[in-house]
Design a protein around this motif. Structure first.
Motif, PDB file in Angstrom:
ATOM      1  N   GLU A   1      25.916  47.437  73.590  1.00  0.00           N
ATOM      2  CA  GLU A   1      25.242  47.538  74.882  1.00  0.00           C
ATOM      3  C   GLU A   1      25.985  48.561  75.738  1.00  0.00           C
ATOM      4  OE1 GLU A   1      22.362  46.589  77.769  1.00  0.00           O
ATOM      5  OE2 GLU A   1      22.504  45.984  75.655  1.00  0.00           O
ATOM      6  N   SER A   2      25.234  49.431  76.406  1.00  0.00           N
ATOM      7  CA  SER A   2      25.837  50.490  77.208  1.00  0.00           C
ATOM      8  C   SER A   2      26.535  49.945  78.453  1.00  0.00           C
ATOM      9  CB  SER A   2      24.764  51.499  77.627  1.00  0.00           C
ATOM     10  OG  SER A   2      25.306  52.502  78.451  1.00  0.00           O
ATOM     11  N   LEU A   3      27.731  50.483  78.746  1.00  0.00           N
ATOM     12  CA  LEU A   3      28.484  50.157  79.961  1.00  0.00           C
ATOM     13  C   LEU A   3      28.644  51.450  80.746  1.00  0.00           C
ATOM     14  CD1 LEU A   3      31.386  48.020  78.427  1.00  0.00           C
ATOM     15  CD2 LEU A   3      29.189  47.212  79.280  1.00  0.00           C
ATOM     16  N   LYS A   4      27.848  51.627  81.782  1.00  0.00           N
ATOM     17  CA  LYS A   4      27.816  52.902  82.506  1.00  0.00           C
ATOM     18  C   LYS A   4      28.762  52.925  83.696  1.00  0.00           C
ATOM     19  CE  LYS A   4      24.121  54.178  84.893  1.00  0.00           C
ATOM     20  NZ  LYS A   4      22.753  54.653  85.184  1.00  0.00           N
ATOM     21  N   PHE A   5      29.524  54.013  83.824  1.00  0.00           N
ATOM     22  CA  PHE A   5      30.438  54.239  84.934  1.00  0.00           C
ATOM     23  C   PHE A   5      30.070  55.560  85.608  1.00  0.00           C
ATOM     24  CE2 PHE A   5      32.554  51.670  81.813  1.00  0.00           C
ATOM     25  CZ  PHE A   5      33.316  50.766  82.522  1.00  0.00           C
ATOM     26  N   THR A   6      29.937  55.557  86.936  1.00  0.00           N
ATOM     27  CA  THR A   6      29.612  56.766  87.694  1.00  0.00           C
ATOM     28  C   THR A   6      30.597  56.924  88.836  1.00  0.00           C
ATOM     29  OG1 THR A   6      27.240  56.588  87.193  1.00  0.00           O
ATOM     30  CG2 THR A   6      27.864  57.947  89.073  1.00  0.00           C
ATOM     31  N   VAL A   7      31.167  58.131  88.971  1.00  0.00           N
ATOM     32  CA  VAL A   7      32.082  58.398  90.073  1.00  0.00           C
ATOM     33  C   VAL A   7      31.387  59.274  91.108  1.00  0.00           C
ATOM     34  CG1 VAL A   7      33.109  60.421  88.923  1.00  0.00           C
ATOM     35  CG2 VAL A   7      34.388  59.231  90.727  1.00  0.00           C
ATOM     36  N   LYS A   8      31.583  58.967  92.374  1.00  0.00           N
ATOM     37  CA  LYS A   8      31.039  59.764  93.463  1.00  0.00           C
ATOM     38  C   LYS A   8      31.928  59.608  94.688  1.00  0.00           C
ATOM     39  CE  LYS A   8      27.763  56.120  94.826  1.00  0.00           C
ATOM     40  NZ  LYS A   8      26.330  55.827  95.067  1.00  0.00           N
ATOM     41  N   GLN A   9      31.667  60.384  95.726  1.00  0.00           N
ATOM     42  CA  GLN A   9      32.435  60.250  96.958  1.00  0.00           C
ATOM     43  C   GLN A   9      32.058  58.939  97.642  1.00  0.00           C
ATOM     44  OE1 GLN A   9      31.420  63.775  99.229  1.00  0.00           O
ATOM     45  NE2 GLN A   9      33.202  64.897  98.456  1.00  0.00           N
ATOM     46  N   LYS A  10      33.042  58.222  98.153  1.00  0.00           N
ATOM     47  CA  LYS A  10      32.711  56.995  98.892  1.00  0.00           C
ATOM     48  C   LYS A  10      32.244  57.339 100.299  1.00  0.00           C
ATOM     49  CE  LYS A  10      37.393  55.854 100.569  1.00  0.00           C
ATOM     50  NZ  LYS A  10      38.435  54.802 100.617  1.00  0.00           N
ATOM     51  N   GLN A  11      32.584  58.535 100.777  1.00  0.00           N
ATOM     52  CA  GLN A  11      32.149  58.980 102.102  1.00  0.00           C
ATOM     53  C   GLN A  11      31.704  60.425 102.013  1.00  0.00           C
ATOM     54  OE1 GLN A  11      34.651  57.697 105.388  1.00  0.00           O
ATOM     55  NE2 GLN A  11      34.375  59.666 106.401  1.00  0.00           N
ATOM     56  N   ALA A  12      30.413  60.676 102.241  1.00  0.00           N
ATOM     57  CA  ALA A  12      29.877  62.041 102.164  1.00  0.00           C
ATOM     58  C   ALA A  12      30.439  62.900 103.288  1.00  0.00           C
ATOM     59  CB  ALA A  12      28.353  62.009 102.250  1.00  0.00           C
ATOM     60  N   GLY A  13      30.571  64.193 103.011  1.00  0.00           N
ATOM     61  CA  GLY A  13      31.086  65.129 104.012  1.00  0.00           C
ATOM     62  C   GLY A  13      29.991  65.658 104.910  1.00  0.00           C
ATOM     63  N   ALA A  14      30.252  66.816 105.515  1.00  0.00           N
ATOM     64  CA  ALA A  14      29.302  67.420 106.448  1.00  0.00           C
ATOM     65  C   ALA A  14      27.989  67.787 105.772  1.00  0.00           C
ATOM     66  CB  ALA A  14      29.923  68.655 107.103  1.00  0.00           C
ATOM     67  N   ASP A  15      28.035  68.000 104.453  1.00  0.00           N
ATOM     68  CA  ASP A  15      26.819  68.352 103.717  1.00  0.00           C
ATOM     69  C   ASP A  15      25.936  67.138 103.452  1.00  0.00           C
ATOM     70  OD1 ASP A  15      28.390  67.046 101.887  1.00  0.00           O
ATOM     71  OD2 ASP A  15      28.379  68.659 100.396  1.00  0.00           O
ATOM     72  N   ASN A  16      26.409  65.938 103.833  1.00  0.00           N
ATOM     73  CA  ASN A  16      25.665  64.683 103.647  1.00  0.00           C
ATOM     74  C   ASN A  16      25.371  64.414 102.174  1.00  0.00           C
ATOM     75  OD1 ASN A  16      24.689  62.371 104.923  1.00  0.00           O
ATOM     76  ND2 ASN A  16      22.585  63.120 104.911  1.00  0.00           N
ATOM     77  N   ASP A  17      26.243  64.903 101.294  1.00  0.00           N
ATOM     78  CA  ASP A  17      26.081  64.756  99.847  1.00  0.00           C
ATOM     79  C   ASP A  17      27.315  64.042  99.301  1.00  0.00           C
ATOM     80  OD1 ASP A  17      25.663  64.978  97.156  1.00  0.00           O
ATOM     81  OD2 ASP A  17      25.590  67.177  97.104  1.00  0.00           O
ATOM     82  N   ASP A  18      27.114  62.935  98.579  1.00  0.00           N
ATOM     83  CA  ASP A  18      28.251  62.175  98.073  1.00  0.00           C
ATOM     84  C   ASP A  18      28.654  62.570  96.652  1.00  0.00           C
ATOM     85  OD1 ASP A  18      26.238  61.092  96.548  1.00  0.00           O
ATOM     86  OD2 ASP A  18      26.478  59.037  97.266  1.00  0.00           O
ATOM     87  N   THR A  19      28.200  63.735  96.188  1.00  0.00           N
ATOM     88  CA  THR A  19      28.611  64.219  94.870  1.00  0.00           C
ATOM     89  C   THR A  19      30.116  64.460  94.858  1.00  0.00           C
ATOM     90  OG1 THR A  19      26.471  65.287  94.494  1.00  0.00           O
ATOM     91  CG2 THR A  19      28.311  66.028  93.140  1.00  0.00           C
ATOM     92  N   ILE A  20      30.792  63.931  93.855  1.00  0.00           N
ATOM     93  CA  ILE A  20      32.247  64.064  93.771  1.00  0.00           C
ATOM     94  C   ILE A  20      32.629  65.538  93.607  1.00  0.00           C
ATOM     95  CG2 ILE A  20      32.509  63.845  91.259  1.00  0.00           C
ATOM     96  CD1 ILE A  20      34.647  61.991  93.858  1.00  0.00           C
ATOM     97  N   LYS A  21      33.727  65.943  94.240  1.00  0.00           N
ATOM     98  CA  LYS A  21      34.197  67.330  94.156  1.00  0.00           C
ATOM     99  C   LYS A  21      35.492  67.386  93.334  1.00  0.00           C
ATOM    100  CE  LYS A  21      31.010  68.864  97.035  1.00  0.00           C
ATOM    101  NZ  LYS A  21      30.374  67.604  97.455  1.00  0.00           N
ATOM    102  N   GLU A  22      35.796  68.575  92.840  1.00  0.00           N
ATOM    103  CA  GLU A  22      36.999  68.731  92.012  1.00  0.00           C
ATOM    104  C   GLU A  22      38.258  68.352  92.785  1.00  0.00           C
ATOM    105  OE1 GLU A  22      39.241  71.992  89.116  1.00  0.00           O
ATOM    106  OE2 GLU A  22      37.596  72.637  90.434  1.00  0.00           O
ATOM    107  N   ASN A  23      38.312  68.705  94.071  1.00  0.00           N
ATOM    108  CA  ASN A  23      39.494  68.390  94.869  1.00  0.00           C
ATOM    109  C   ASN A  23      39.664  66.883  95.095  1.00  0.00           C
ATOM    110  OD1 ASN A  23      40.364  70.998  95.106  1.00  0.00           O
ATOM    111  ND2 ASN A  23      39.377  71.360  97.079  1.00  0.00           N
ATOM    112  N   ASN A  24      38.579  66.119  94.967  1.00  0.00           N
ATOM    113  CA  ASN A  24      38.684  64.667  95.114  1.00  0.00           C
ATOM    114  C   ASN A  24      39.390  64.047  93.907  1.00  0.00           C
ATOM    115  OD1 ASN A  24      35.356  64.772  96.436  1.00  0.00           O
ATOM    116  ND2 ASN A  24      37.235  64.557  97.632  1.00  0.00           N
ATOM    117  N   ILE A  25      39.051  64.544  92.720  1.00  0.00           N
ATOM    118  CA  ILE A  25      39.659  64.023  91.480  1.00  0.00           C
ATOM    119  C   ILE A  25      40.082  65.211  90.610  1.00  0.00           C
ATOM    120  CG2 ILE A  25      38.527  61.771  91.454  1.00  0.00           C
ATOM    121  CD1 ILE A  25      36.410  62.950  89.576  1.00  0.00           C
TER     122      ILE A  25
END
Length: 210
Positions: free
Chosen positions: A93-117
């Motif tokens: 059974e698949s166990l899915k893990f997704t990483v994203k920003q817990k707080q979006a920046g000025a762009d209002n986008d919570d996509t994780i950035k390289e500098n975050n991780i």
């Protein structure tokens, strides 16, 4: 040196399996009518997230190594279709893990950035066993047992005490969401009608910058 314990967050995922299935019997046939029976299945949903508890300073969202969280499965239901005694995970059974920003920046986008991780987010299992078998047991007064195994993000590597890393989540598009697998490795001691559960503790670590 990288501090591999930086921003560590330990959490628990519960896995439950109702072994051997549930049998239903056809009702007494009525002349001229088809036989019938009913069967009930319970569905559950328990979303979970984990990340650093410290707040993110406004204006640092895109660069803070404190600004991440992981969406992970808190409860996973395993069934007879996930039983696989061979050393493979084709029925896992698949166990899915997704990483994203817990707080979006000025762009209002919570996509994780390289500098975050910058070193990727490492996902490992804290309570892995030496042989890779996780015990599943029933509640008080129940009989029987079962064992479960996990595979890393490659879908084939069995998680053990010496190989306890599921894999690494990264900022790249194909690295933000990855999946491991869980299977029932032995159900020979399971008793029909009982439910067997166990817990796995995942550890998410952000090494941060050197």
């Amino acid at each position: 040196m990288k501090n591999k314990k930086l921003f560590a967050a330990a959490l628990t995922a519960a896995l439950a399996v109702s072994m051997m299935g549930t049998s239903v019997m056809a009702s007494t046939p009525t002349p001229g009518k088809p036989t019938s029976s009913t069967g009930e299945t319970t569905f559950s949903y328990a979303p979970g997230t984990s990340g650093p508890v410290d707040p993110v300073d406004p204006g640092t969202e895109e660069n803070s190594t404190n600004n991440w969280l992981v969406v992970y499965p808190r409860k996973v239901a395993l069934t007879d279709s996930n039983v696989e005694t061979a050393n493979t995970f084709t029925k896992g059974e698949s166990l899915k893990f997704t990483v994203k920003q817990k707080q979006a920046g000025a762009d209002n986008d919570d996509t994780i950035k390289e500098n975050n991780i910058p070193g990727g987010l490492h996902v490992s299992v804290q309570n892995a066993t030496q042989d890779g078998n996780f015990a599943l047991s029933g509640g008080a007064g129940s009989t029987g047992s079962a064992t479960m195994q996990l595979a890393g993000f490659d879908g084939t590597t069995k998680i053990t005490q010496s190989t306890d890393e599921m894999g690494v989540l990264t900022h790249e598009v194909d690295g933000r969401t990855q999946s491991g697998k869980a299977k029932i490795s032995n159900n020979s001691q399971a008793v029909d009608g009982n439910t067997y559960t166990g817990k796995v503790t995942f550890l998410f670590e952000n090494p941060g910058k050197a």
